[in-house]
Write a protein that holds these residues in place. Sequence first.
Motif, short mmCIF file in Angstrom:
data_model
loop_
_atom_site.label_atom_id
_atom_site.label_comp_id
_atom_site.label_asym_id
_atom_site.label_seq_id
_atom_site.Cartn_x
_atom_site.Cartn_y
_atom_site.Cartn_z
N CYS A 83 1.65 8.74 -6.99
CA CYS A 83 2.94 9.37 -6.69
C CYS A 83 4.12 8.64 -7.32
O CYS A 83 5.24 9.11 -7.22
CB CYS A 83 3.13 9.49 -5.19
N ARG A 84 3.87 7.49 -7.93
CA ARG A 84 4.90 6.69 -8.61
C ARG A 84 5.94 6.11 -7.67
O ARG A 84 7.01 5.70 -8.07
CB ARG A 84 5.60 7.49 -9.72
N ARG A 85 5.63 6.07 -6.37
CA ARG A 85 6.52 5.40 -5.42
C ARG A 85 6.12 3.94 -5.31
O ARG A 85 4.96 3.58 -5.52
CB ARG A 85 6.43 6.04 -4.03
N GLU A 86 7.09 3.09 -4.95
CA GLU A 86 6.80 1.67 -4.83
C GLU A 86 5.89 1.42 -3.63
O GLU A 86 6.05 2.05 -2.58
CB GLU A 86 8.11 0.89 -4.65
N LEU A 87 4.93 0.51 -3.80
CA LEU A 87 4.05 0.17 -2.69
C LEU A 87 4.84 -0.51 -1.58
O LEU A 87 5.74 -1.31 -1.84
CB LEU A 87 2.93 -0.77 -3.17
N MET A 88 4.51 -0.20 -0.34
CA MET A 88 5.24 -0.72 0.82
C MET A 88 4.51 -1.93 1.41
O MET A 88 3.28 -2.00 1.38
CB MET A 88 5.37 0.37 1.89
N PRO A 89 5.27 -2.90 1.97
CA PRO A 89 4.63 -4.07 2.58
C PRO A 89 3.68 -3.67 3.70
O PRO A 89 3.88 -2.65 4.37
CB PRO A 89 5.81 -4.88 3.14
N THR A 90 2.66 -4.47 3.91
CA THR A 90 1.71 -4.22 4.99
C THR A 90 2.15 -4.98 6.24
O THR A 90 2.84 -5.99 6.16
CB THR A 90 0.30 -4.68 4.60
N ARG A 91 1.74 -4.49 7.38
CA ARG A 91 2.05 -5.15 8.66
C ARG A 91 1.24 -6.44 8.76
O ARG A 91 0.09 -6.49 8.33
CB ARG A 91 1.71 -4.20 9.79
N LEU A 92 1.85 -7.48 9.38
CA LEU A 92 1.17 -8.77 9.49
C LEU A 92 0.72 -9.09 10.91
O LEU A 92 -0.30 -9.74 11.10
CB LEU A 92 2.09 -9.89 9.00
N LEU A 93 1.49 -8.68 11.91
CA LEU A 93 1.20 -9.06 13.29
C LEU A 93 0.84 -7.83 14.12
O LEU A 93 1.44 -6.76 13.97
CB LEU A 93 2.41 -9.75 13.92
N LEU A 128 4.21 0.26 -8.79
CA LEU A 128 4.29 1.63 -8.31
C LEU A 128 2.90 2.19 -8.04
O LEU A 128 1.92 1.81 -8.70
CB LEU A 128 5.00 2.51 -9.32
N CYS A 129 2.82 3.09 -7.08
CA CYS A 129 1.58 3.82 -6.82
C CYS A 129 1.20 4.59 -8.08
O CYS A 129 2.04 5.29 -8.65
CB CYS A 129 1.76 4.75 -5.63
N GLN A 130 -0.03 4.48 -8.49
CA GLN A 130 -0.46 5.14 -9.73
C GLN A 130 -0.51 6.65 -9.59
O GLN A 130 -0.55 7.37 -10.59
CB GLN A 130 -1.83 4.60 -10.14
N VAL A 134 -3.47 3.97 -1.96
CA VAL A 134 -3.51 3.06 -3.10
C VAL A 134 -2.95 1.72 -2.64
O VAL A 134 -2.00 1.68 -1.87
CB VAL A 134 -2.68 3.62 -4.28
N LYS A 135 -3.52 0.63 -3.12
CA LYS A 135 -3.02 -0.70 -2.74
C LYS A 135 -2.93 -1.57 -3.98
O LYS A 135 -3.52 -1.28 -5.02
CB LYS A 135 -3.96 -1.34 -1.72
N GLY A 136 -2.15 -2.64 -3.85
CA GLY A 136 -1.99 -3.57 -4.96
C GLY A 136 -0.86 -4.54 -4.67
O GLY A 136 -0.25 -4.50 -3.60
N ALA A 138 0.83 -1.20 0.00
CA ALA A 138 0.00 0.00 0.00
C ALA A 138 0.86 1.25 0.00
O ALA A 138 1.99 1.23 0.47
CB ALA A 138 -0.92 0.00 1.22
N CYS A 139 0.32 2.30 -0.55
CA CYS A 139 0.91 3.64 -0.45
C CYS A 139 0.03 4.38 0.54
O CYS A 139 -1.12 4.73 0.22
CB CYS A 139 0.91 4.34 -1.81
N SER A 140 0.55 4.58 1.75
CA SER A 140 -0.27 5.17 2.81
C SER A 140 -0.67 6.60 2.48
O SER A 140 -1.77 7.04 2.82
CB SER A 140 0.46 5.11 4.15
N GLY A 141 0.21 7.35 1.81
CA GLY A 141 -0.10 8.74 1.49
C GLY A 141 -1.23 8.88 0.49
O GLY A 141 -2.10 9.74 0.63
N CYS A 142 -1.24 8.00 -0.52
CA CYS A 142 -2.25 8.10 -1.58
C CYS A 142 -3.42 7.13 -1.38
O CYS A 142 -4.38 7.15 -2.14
CB CYS A 142 -1.60 7.83 -2.93
#
Length: 202
Positions: A175-185, A171-173, A164-166, A158-162
């Motif tokens: 801001c064009r930054r790479e999506l970051m891993p989500t927390r699991l625990l 890349l975030c559609q 956006v998830k995927g 996910a891109c927390s700022g925008c």
Amino acid sequence: MPKLPALDEKTGANHSPHVVILGAGASRAATSTGDANGRRLPVMEDFVEILGLAQILEHANVNWVKRNFEDVYDELYRRDPNAPEVKEIDRHIQSYFCSLMLPDCFTVYDSLLLSLREKDLVASFNCDPLLLQAYKRHASIRRLPRVVFLHGNVAFGACSGCRVKGPLGILCQNCRRELMPTRLLYPVRDKNYSNDPFLAAE
């Protein structure tokens, strides 16, 4: 009283969207003999044994035997959320689940996705990548149902700022930054999903 959905006058069928909820044991059920490489899918009761976390927990003086892993993690996290053992467990779990591969044979996940429509929804509590791998396997065949991950997923970002998830790696559609891993625990007693933008959106 809520209004019931109208039935099709000709067939008597209800064409409303379906919602399928996959509990935490769904991936084990879908791959009862293990993933493509024979790796076992854990549930909370055997999480420590399958992922090999006993040594880390024993080093931290946490009793894990015959306990649900969420309770064990909660205890460790409450002592110190920044403890080396917490970070090591997070890394170990991320690494194990990222290594899992859906078997080449047709699985329950394949059947589920192909039996639903684009307007349907699959909500999963599983953080392994198997459902997403099945999704990718059939995405070119037809339009598939929407999928959400209620506890995060190792293959989803996910891109927390925008907001956006995927799938990870794209890349975030906006801001064009790479999506970051989500927390699991999450510590059990502090499990407030509204505090995490990704989970709140899911």
